[in-house]
Scaffold this active site. Sequence first.
Site, mmCIF file in Angstrom:
data_model
loop_
_atom_site.group_PDB
_atom_site.id
_atom_site.type_symbol
_atom_site.label_atom_id
_atom_site.label_comp_id
_atom_site.label_asym_id
_atom_site.label_seq_id
_atom_site.Cartn_x
_atom_site.Cartn_y
_atom_site.Cartn_z
ATOM 1 N N LYS A 137 38.036 43.358 28.410
ATOM 2 C CA LYS A 137 38.265 43.438 29.860
ATOM 3 C C LYS A 137 39.358 42.459 30.270
ATOM 4 C CE LYS A 137 33.618 44.895 31.014
ATOM 5 N NZ LYS A 137 32.388 44.631 31.747
ATOM 6 N N CYS A 138 39.809 42.571 31.524
ATOM 7 C CA CYS A 138 40.766 41.613 32.065
ATOM 8 C C CYS A 138 40.118 40.233 32.159
ATOM 9 C CB CYS A 138 41.207 42.036 33.462
ATOM 10 S SG CYS A 138 42.397 43.377 33.445
ATOM 11 N N PRO A 139 40.826 39.134 31.908
ATOM 12 C CA PRO A 139 42.253 39.105 31.565
ATOM 13 C C PRO A 139 42.530 39.173 30.064
ATOM 14 C CG PRO A 139 41.488 36.865 31.851
ATOM 15 C CD PRO A 139 40.283 37.761 32.020
ATOM 16 N N TYR A 140 41.435 39.401 29.245
ATOM 17 C CA TYR A 140 41.635 39.302 27.792
ATOM 18 C C TYR A 140 42.439 40.469 27.247
ATOM 19 C CZ TYR A 140 38.236 35.956 29.126
ATOM 20 O OH TYR A 140 37.621 34.953 29.799
#
Lengths: 81, 271
Positions: A16-19
């Site tokens: 998921k964001c921000p990964y």
Amino acid sequence: MEEIIPDKRIDIRGLKCPYTFVRSKLSIESMNTGEVLEILLNYPEAAASIPRSMQDHGQRVLSVDKVNDTDWIILIRKERD
Amino acid sequence: MGFTEDQFTDDQMIRYSRHIILPEVGGKGQAKISAAKVFLIGAGGLGCPISYYLTAAGVGRIAIVDDDMVDLSNLQRQILHSTKTVGIPKVESAKGVLEALNPDVEIVAIKERLTPENIIGYIKDYDIVIDGSDNFPTRYLVNDACVLAGKPLSSGAVLRFEGQVTTIIPGEGHCYRCLFEEMPPEGLVPSCQEGGVLGVLPGIIGTLQAMEVLKLILGKGDVLKNTLLIYDALKTNFRKVKVPRNPECPICGTNPAIKELGCYEANYCRA
């Protein structure tokens, strides 16, 4: 149109964001200028935010394609270190 | 230095994600931070915030030298220590907290007092030296050792409501003796009992020092070279004063009188 062959492919489905962006950025950083990264992802928000952030960081977005019900493929060309 | 994307585990990617996202840092910058070795003098008011943030940032190795024990009177400002660690060496108290914060960082605890005999041997293995000491003899000793060894030095000081920060790059900018050539005579300097300090102040100055150190490691931005930053907490005023390199400086001038570490009398307050 000439088909683009990616120099590197990453599968970040599940992230998921921000990964999603962090992993993509680490990949781009480890590549040479001019090379193309293919990113396979399934986090909808990232399909819009990764291209935007990559552009902000000076990279070129070649394409953003929804390839099935859940997944996107984004192609990024590294323009600068 | 080289960088490969496999250099970071998934946990590290998540831990340092807010660094990696920054264009000025990225994976390459984080790799530099992870490879850096810093030598910190003092685990007190300045040393606590400095080492806390540098540990959080993932600096590879942090040595902390301090020969003092945790005292109840420290806890108003020395945020690594606690009621439970009163009476144990400050470096041990600090090491416990820092290792729990970030196991990626190697904390080297040195329970000693720095001397002209031992300092060069310690700092030679480190990239950057950080002075968080609270007395003039140590301040001059550290300055002189860094000039002689060519080590970048972040220097900070606090008293009452005022703090100072500067960054010394030997061979490029000023040193502490360009600013204040000789140690002030003992009677002119307020002792800690006379001085006092509002507890937040060393936190502000220490975190400014930690920021200077990270910029030195990353090679980004401007550091306080040839500059003294003075913070007046009561007036909420930051002032930058230009400090030119002094060609007559007794240690970094063109004809230095000081060629080796001599005697640094230590009779100031050490609380």
